[in-house]
Design a protein around this motif. Structure first.
Motif, short mmCIF file in Angstrom:
data_model
loop_
_atom_site.label_atom_id
_atom_site.label_comp_id
_atom_site.label_asym_id
_atom_site.label_seq_id
_atom_site.Cartn_x
_atom_site.Cartn_y
_atom_site.Cartn_z
N LEU A 1 1.08 -1.16 -0.06
CA LEU A 1 -0.23 0.42 -0.06
C LEU A 1 0.77 1.61 0.26
O LEU A 1 2.17 1.13 0.72
CB LEU A 1 -1.18 0.16 1.48
CG LEU A 1 -2.47 -0.43 1.83
CD1 LEU A 1 -2.65 -0.73 2.80
CD2 LEU A 1 -3.13 -1.29 0.70
N LEU A 2 0.45 2.43 -0.46
CA LEU A 2 1.16 3.32 0.05
C LEU A 2 -0.12 4.82 0.06
O LEU A 2 -1.38 4.60 -0.49
CB LEU A 2 1.95 3.79 -1.52
CG LEU A 2 1.26 4.20 -3.16
CD1 LEU A 2 0.54 5.27 -3.38
CD2 LEU A 2 2.92 3.84 -3.89
N LEU A 3 0.34 5.83 0.35
CA LEU A 3 0.02 7.37 0.30
C LEU A 3 0.40 8.26 -0.82
O LEU A 3 1.06 8.20 -0.59
CB LEU A 3 0.06 7.59 1.81
CG LEU A 3 -0.72 9.11 1.90
CD1 LEU A 3 -2.55 8.80 2.44
CD2 LEU A 3 -0.03 9.83 3.31
N LEU A 4 -0.89 8.61 -1.54
CA LEU A 4 -0.60 10.00 -1.88
C LEU A 4 -1.22 10.72 -1.89
O LEU A 4 -1.89 11.45 -1.85
CB LEU A 4 -1.07 8.95 -3.69
CG LEU A 4 -0.92 9.93 -5.48
CD1 LEU A 4 -0.14 9.58 -5.47
CD2 LEU A 4 -1.93 8.88 -5.92
N GLU A 5 -0.28 11.69 -2.09
CA GLU A 5 -0.36 12.80 -2.18
C GLU A 5 -0.71 13.39 -3.41
O GLU A 5 -0.02 13.75 -3.89
CB GLU A 5 0.27 13.88 -0.81
CG GLU A 5 -0.01 15.59 -0.41
CD GLU A 5 1.01 15.63 0.67
OE1 GLU A 5 1.59 17.09 0.77
OE2 GLU A 5 1.75 15.40 0.43
N LEU B 1 -3.50 3.47 -1.78
CA LEU B 1 -3.50 2.78 -2.91
C LEU B 1 -2.88 1.61 -2.85
O LEU B 1 -1.91 1.80 -2.52
CB LEU B 1 -3.84 3.42 -4.09
CG LEU B 1 -4.59 4.84 -4.07
CD1 LEU B 1 -4.07 5.63 -5.67
CD2 LEU B 1 -5.59 4.50 -4.18
N GLU B 2 -3.68 0.47 -3.64
CA GLU B 2 -2.91 -0.75 -3.45
C GLU B 2 -1.99 -0.17 -4.66
O GLU B 2 -2.06 0.06 -6.09
CB GLU B 2 -3.22 -1.69 -3.75
CG GLU B 2 -3.24 -2.89 -4.00
CD GLU B 2 -2.94 -4.32 -4.03
OE1 GLU B 2 -2.82 -5.19 -4.27
OE2 GLU B 2 -4.48 -4.58 -4.77
N VAL B 3 -0.31 -0.99 -4.08
CA VAL B 3 0.86 -1.17 -5.49
C VAL B 3 0.71 -2.20 -5.97
O VAL B 3 0.23 -3.20 -5.27
CB VAL B 3 2.55 -0.34 -4.67
CG1 VAL B 3 3.37 -1.34 -5.27
CG2 VAL B 3 2.27 0.14 -3.38
N VAL C 1 3.15 14.91 -7.64
CA VAL C 1 2.65 14.27 -5.82
C VAL C 1 3.51 14.01 -5.34
O VAL C 1 5.12 14.22 -5.34
CB VAL C 1 1.76 13.23 -6.78
CG1 VAL C 1 0.89 13.05 -7.57
CG2 VAL C 1 2.85 12.12 -7.15
N ARG C 2 3.47 13.32 -3.94
CA ARG C 2 4.08 13.39 -3.22
C ARG C 2 3.51 11.33 -2.80
O ARG C 2 2.64 11.92 -2.63
CB ARG C 2 4.34 13.75 -1.93
CG ARG C 2 5.11 15.45 -2.45
CD ARG C 2 5.08 16.20 -1.12
NE ARG C 2 6.58 17.10 -1.14
CZ ARG C 2 7.01 16.86 -1.49
NH1 ARG C 2 7.78 15.36 -0.63
NH2 ARG C 2 8.32 18.16 -0.92
N VAL C 3 4.92 10.67 -2.06
CA VAL C 3 4.85 9.05 -1.75
C VAL C 3 5.12 9.11 -1.02
O VAL C 3 5.74 9.25 -0.32
CB VAL C 3 4.97 8.20 -3.37
CG1 VAL C 3 4.61 7.15 -2.72
CG2 VAL C 3 4.47 8.81 -4.11
N SER C 4 3.87 8.39 -0.31
CA SER C 4 4.88 7.80 1.54
C SER C 4 4.11 6.19 0.59
O SER C 4 3.39 5.33 1.13
CB SER C 4 3.95 8.18 2.18
OG SER C 4 3.54 9.59 2.54
N THR C 5 5.30 5.68 1.47
CA THR C 5 5.51 4.32 1.20
C THR C 5 6.41 3.28 2.34
O THR C 5 7.55 3.41 2.12
CB THR C 5 5.06 3.35 0.04
OG1 THR C 5 4.58 1.76 0.23
CG2 THR C 5 6.27 3.03 -0.60
N GLY C 6 6.27 2.93 3.46
CA GLY C 6 6.94 1.61 4.41
C GLY C 6 7.81 2.51 4.91
O GLY C 6 7.22 4.01 5.14
#
Length: 136
Positions: A14-18, A32-34, A65-70
């Motif tokens: 999963l990741l957080l999409l900003e 969202l699911e990767v 955009v910005r991505v947060s995952t792990g």
């Protein structure tokens, strides 16, 4: 959870999409699911609700955009819509690697949209080159 720095609890699936709202200009967030992680600085996500999903429409209007995952938090990235051929190939690989997840996800999408899932729009997220976080 992601904004609190606890995204690692969800692993890399999963990741957080900003992203930025295309009308308001306000910051928006969606988890969202990767679907695929083909390179350390690249993620592929899918719009289960097709081209009418608000996050999808927003990244079309503003792909920065910005991505947060792990362990990665708010890393700058560029969102690029994939061609139908690329998306179909990714979806086929996903269904093969995650058959149970695909069966359940497909059923949920089809119930929610009222149509069969033949094609889904996908977006490639490429972390910005040169950033320390992108090279982790």
């Amino acid at each position: 959870m992601y904004r609190a720095g606890l995204g690692a609890l969800f692993g890399s699936r999963l990741l957080l999409l900003e992203h930025v709202g295309r009308v308001t200009g306000a910051r928006r967030y969606v988890v969202l699911e990767v679907v695929e992680h083909p390179a350390p600085d690249e993620y592929v996500i899918v719009s289960g609700f097709g081209e009418r999903a608000q996050w999808y429409r927003n990244v079309l209007a503003c792909p920065d955009v910005r991505v947060s995952t792990g362990l990665r938090r708010s890393v700058p990235a560029v969102a690029t819509v994939m061609s139908q051929e690329e998306a179909a190939a990714v979806l086929e690989r996903y269904a093969r690697v995650h058959p149970r997840a695909w069966k359940n996800l497909r059923a949920v999408i089809e119930r929610a949209t009222g149509t069969t899932v033949d094609r889904l729009p996908m977006v490639r997220l490429k972390l910005t080159k040169g950033s320390r976080e992108a090279n982790r």
